[in-house]
Design a protein around this motif. Structure first.
Motif, mmCIF file in Angstrom:
data_model
loop_
_atom_site.group_PDB
_atom_site.id
_atom_site.type_symbol
_atom_site.label_atom_id
_atom_site.label_comp_id
_atom_site.label_asym_id
_atom_site.label_seq_id
_atom_site.Cartn_x
_atom_site.Cartn_y
_atom_site.Cartn_z
ATOM 1 N N THR A 1 -58.996 -31.409 -52.583
ATOM 2 C CA THR A 1 -57.973 -31.258 -51.552
ATOM 3 C C THR A 1 -56.798 -30.462 -52.118
ATOM 4 N N ARG A 2 -55.828 -30.176 -51.270
ATOM 5 C CA ARG A 2 -54.707 -29.348 -51.701
ATOM 6 C C ARG A 2 -53.678 -30.167 -52.478
ATOM 7 N N ALA A 3 -52.922 -29.471 -53.314
ATOM 8 C CA ALA A 3 -51.981 -30.143 -54.209
ATOM 9 C C ALA A 3 -50.962 -30.970 -53.453
ATOM 10 N N LYS A 4 -50.586 -30.521 -52.275
ATOM 11 C CA LYS A 4 -49.521 -31.189 -51.541
ATOM 12 C C LYS A 4 -49.939 -32.549 -50.966
ATOM 13 N N SER A 5 -51.243 -32.837 -50.989
ATOM 14 C CA SER A 5 -51.721 -34.125 -50.488
ATOM 15 C C SER A 5 -52.592 -34.859 -51.500
ATOM 16 N N ALA A 6 -52.566 -34.418 -52.748
ATOM 17 C CA ALA A 6 -53.411 -35.036 -53.775
ATOM 18 C C ALA A 6 -53.032 -36.495 -54.014
ATOM 19 N N GLU B 1 -45.631 -39.011 -46.535
ATOM 20 C CA GLU B 1 -46.149 -40.372 -46.487
ATOM 21 C C GLU B 1 -45.680 -41.249 -47.650
ATOM 22 N N HIS B 2 -45.367 -40.616 -48.790
ATOM 23 C CA HIS B 2 -45.067 -41.413 -49.986
ATOM 24 C C HIS B 2 -43.732 -41.055 -50.642
ATOM 25 N N GLY B 3 -43.090 -40.003 -50.151
ATOM 26 C CA GLY B 3 -41.768 -39.676 -50.647
ATOM 27 C C GLY B 3 -41.719 -39.101 -52.042
ATOM 28 N N SER B 4 -42.833 -38.558 -52.531
ATOM 29 C CA SER B 4 -42.845 -37.949 -53.863
ATOM 30 C C SER B 4 -43.953 -36.907 -53.930
ATOM 31 N N GLU B 5 -43.950 -36.146 -55.009
ATOM 32 C CA GLU B 5 -44.949 -35.094 -55.197
ATOM 33 C C GLU B 5 -45.896 -35.454 -56.341
ATOM 34 N N SER B 6 -47.130 -34.980 -56.233
ATOM 35 C CA SER B 6 -48.075 -35.172 -57.338
ATOM 36 C C SER B 6 -47.730 -34.279 -58.519
ATOM 37 N N TYR B 7 -47.194 -33.098 -58.233
ATOM 38 C CA TYR B 7 -46.851 -32.135 -59.274
ATOM 39 C C TYR B 7 -45.398 -31.736 -59.087
ATOM 40 N N ALA B 8 -44.496 -32.605 -59.449
ATOM 41 C CA ALA B 8 -43.072 -32.366 -59.222
ATOM 42 C C ALA B 8 -42.612 -31.103 -59.945
ATOM 43 N N GLY B 9 -41.961 -30.211 -59.211
ATOM 44 C CA GLY B 9 -41.445 -28.987 -59.784
ATOM 45 C C GLY B 9 -42.434 -27.840 -59.800
#
Length: 460
Positions: A68-73, A445-453
Motif C-alpha cells: 500500500t502507499r506510504a501515507k496509509s501504511a 485516522e491516527h494523527g501521525s505519519e509512518s515516515y515522519a518528515g
C-alpha cells in the motif's frame, strides 16, 4: 584430588545399582511412560507451531504495508494489530465454543466451552492438551481475520473495521469452521461437511478462502480507491510504497507456514517431514509459475506478482499438504502461481474491484483451487485407501470438495456483505471522506505519519 576421584568411582557402581533398583517397578509401566512422553511431545510441538503461526501476523503486516502507499501504511499495521488483539480475546469468549463445542444443530454449529470454561473449572487439574489446542486454533482465527484488511486497504474507517474484524473472528469464521473441523476437539459428531468426507487439512478453505471471500465482499461494498479507475473504466496502477518490506513479509509468512501446515497434525510424529516438504515445494513452484506468466504477459518478471505467487502456492497446498505427494504439491503450487496472476488481472481489470494487495486472489481463489486439488491429487496410501480422481478414486471426493468450496463461498461472501452493510449503517459509514483518503489514513485516522518528515503527498 586423586583420592577424591577414586572415591567417586567407587561410589558410582553402588549408585547405578540403587537407580536400577528404583527403576524396576517403573519398567512395568513402560507403556504409560511412553504415552506420557508422546503427550508432552505433542503439546510442545503444537505450541511451537502456534508461535510460528502467530509470527505470520508480522508477515501479513509487512506484506500489506509494503503493497500500500506510504501515507496509509500505519493504518494497515494498526488493523493487523487489531485483528490479533481483539480477535484472540473474542475467540476465547465465543469463537472457539461455536467452532469446536459439542454440535447442537446437525453439524451446523457448536455450543459449549464459552470462555474455555471446560478447561478452567479446576486450575489444579489442568487439561493436558486443551489450552495448547485453543492457542493453536486462536492464531488460525486471527489469520483469517487479518486477510480482510488487505482487500479494503487505504479507504476504510478504522472504527468501522473494528466491528467487521470482531464479527469475522466471533461468528463468520467459527461457524463455517465447525462444518469442516468440528470433531477436532473430541466431538464425535463433527460438522456436516466433515461427515460427508470433506478434506481441508490445514485450512485452504476453512481459513484462507473465508478471509478472501469476506475481503471480496468488503471491496465491493466500499468501492475502489480514488484514482484507481479512469472515467472510461481503465484500471490505473497504484504501486505499493515498499517492495523490500513486502518481500520480507512474504519470507516471514513462508517461514511461519511451517507451523501452519505441519503443526496441524497437533502430533509430533513422522508425518510432519512430508508436510513440510510439500509446503515448501508448492511455494517454490508458485514463485516460478507467477514469475513465468507475469514475464510472458508483461514483458518483465513482475516483483509483486512473484511474491504473491509464493503465497498462492502456500495457500494452495494447505488443504492437501498431508495427503498429496511431493510431485503433486509442485503441480498444485505451479497452478496456483499461474492462477493468482490471472485472477489479479481479472478482478482488477474486468470486474473492476480494487484489491490493493491481491487478498481475494491469493487467499480466496487459490484457497478454492487448493481445496479442489485434494480431490485430484490425494494419494490413496496417505488417506486410508481413498484416492483422488487422478489416482483412480472417481469423482466422489472431488464432488464433496466442490460442495465445500461453493458452500463456504456462499457463507463467507454472503455474511461478509451483511457484516459490511450492517456496520456501515450503524457506525456512520464505512469509508473515510475523500479529503481524508487523499491526505492518507495515517494522519486522518491516527494523527501521525509512518515516515515522519519523509512523506510526499500527491493530489490525484
Amino acid at each position: 584430588m586423586l583420592r577424591s576421584s577414586n572415591s567417586i568411582f567407587k561410589i558410582l557402581p553402588v549408585g547405578c545399582l540403587t537407580l536400577a533398583a528404583l527403576l524396576v517397578p517403573v519398567s512395568g509401566h513402560a507403556a504409560d511412560i511412553a504415552s506420557l512422553s508422546q503427550d508432552n511431545a505433542n503439546i510442545l510441538w503444537t505450541l511451537v507451531a502456534a508461535v510460528l503461526v502467530m509470527f505470520m501476523q508480522a508477515g501479513f503486516a509487512c506484506v500489506e504495508a509494503g503493497f500500500t502507499r506510504a501515507k496509509s501504511a500505519g493504518n494497515i499495521l494498526m488493523k493487523n494489530f487489531l485483528d490479533f488483539g481483539a480477535g484472540q480475546i473474542v475467540f476465547f469468549m465465543f469463537g472457539f465454543a461455536l467452532m469446536f463445542g459439542p454440535d447442537i444443530a446437525g453439524g451446523f454449529i457448536g455450543a459449549g466451552n464459552f470462555f474455555l470454561s471446560d478447561f478452567t473449572l479446576d486450575y489444579g487439574n489442568l487439561d493436558g492438551f486443551g489450552f495448547t489446542f485453543w492457542f493453536f486454533q486462536s492464531v488460525f482465527a486471527a489469520t483469517s481475520a487479518t486477510i480482510v484488511s488487505g482487500g479494503i486497504a487505504e479507504r476504510m474507517k478504522f472504527s468501522s473495521y473494528i466491528f467487521v474484524s470482531i464479527l469475522v473472528t466471533a461468528l463468520i469464521y467459527p461457524i463455517s469452521g465447525h462444518w469442516a473441523w468440528g470433531s477436532l476437539n473430541g466431538d464425535a459428531s463433527g460438522g456436516w461437511l466433515e461427515a460427508l468426507g470433506f478434506m481441508d487439512f490445514a485450512g485452504s478453505t476453512v481459513v484462507h478462502s473465508v478471509g478472501g471471500w469476506v475481503a471480496l465482499a468488503g471491496a465491493l461494498v466500499i468501492g475502489p480507491r480514488i484514482g484507481k479507475y479512469a472515467p472510461d473504466g481503465k484500471a490505473n496502477a497504484i504501486p505499493g510504497h515498499n517492495i523490500p518490506l513486502a518481500a520480507l513479509g512474504v519470507f516471514i509468512l513462508w517461514f511461519g507456514w511451517f507451523g501452519f501446515n505441519p503443526g496441524s497434525t497437533t502430533t509430533a510424529d513422522n508425518t510432519i517431514g512430508l508436510i513440510a516438504v510439500n509446503t515448501s515445494l508448492a511455494a517454490c513452484a508458485g514463485v516460478l509459475g507467477a514469475m513465468a506468466i507475469s514475464w510472458m504477459r508483461f514483458g518483465k518478471p513482475d516483483m509483486s506478482m512473484t511474491m504473491n505467487g509464493a503465497l498462492a502456492g502456500l495457500v494452495g497446498i494447505t488443504a492437501g499438504c498431508y495427503t498429496v505427494s511431493p510431485v503433486g504439491s509442485i503441480i498444485i503450487g505451479l497452478i496456483a502461481g499461474l492462477l493468482v496472476v490471472l485472477s489479479v488481472e481479472f478482478i482488477d481489470k474486468v470486474l473492476r474491484i480494487d484489491d490493493p494487495v491481491g487478498a481475494v486472489s491469493v487467499h480466496g481463489v487459490c484457497g478454492a483451487w487448493g481445496t479442489l486439488a485434494v480431490g485430484l491429487f490425494t494419494v490413496p496410501g496417505l488417506n486410508d485407501g481413498a484416492g483422488g480422481l487422478l489416482y483412480g478414486g472417481g469423482f466422489g471426493m472431488l464432488g464433496v470438495q466442490l460442495l465445500g468450496v461453493v458452500t463456504v463461498f456462499a457463507w463467507a461472501f454472503g455474511m461478509g456483505l451483511i457484516a459490511f452493510k450492517l456496520v456501515g449503517a450503524f457506525s456512520g459509514g464505512l469509508r473515510v471522506s475523500p479529503e481524508e483518503e487523499l491526505k492518507g489514513l495515517d494522519i486522518s485516522e491516527h494523527g501521525s505519519e509512518s515516515y515522519a518528515g519523509f512523506q510526499i503527498f500527491r493530489t490525484e
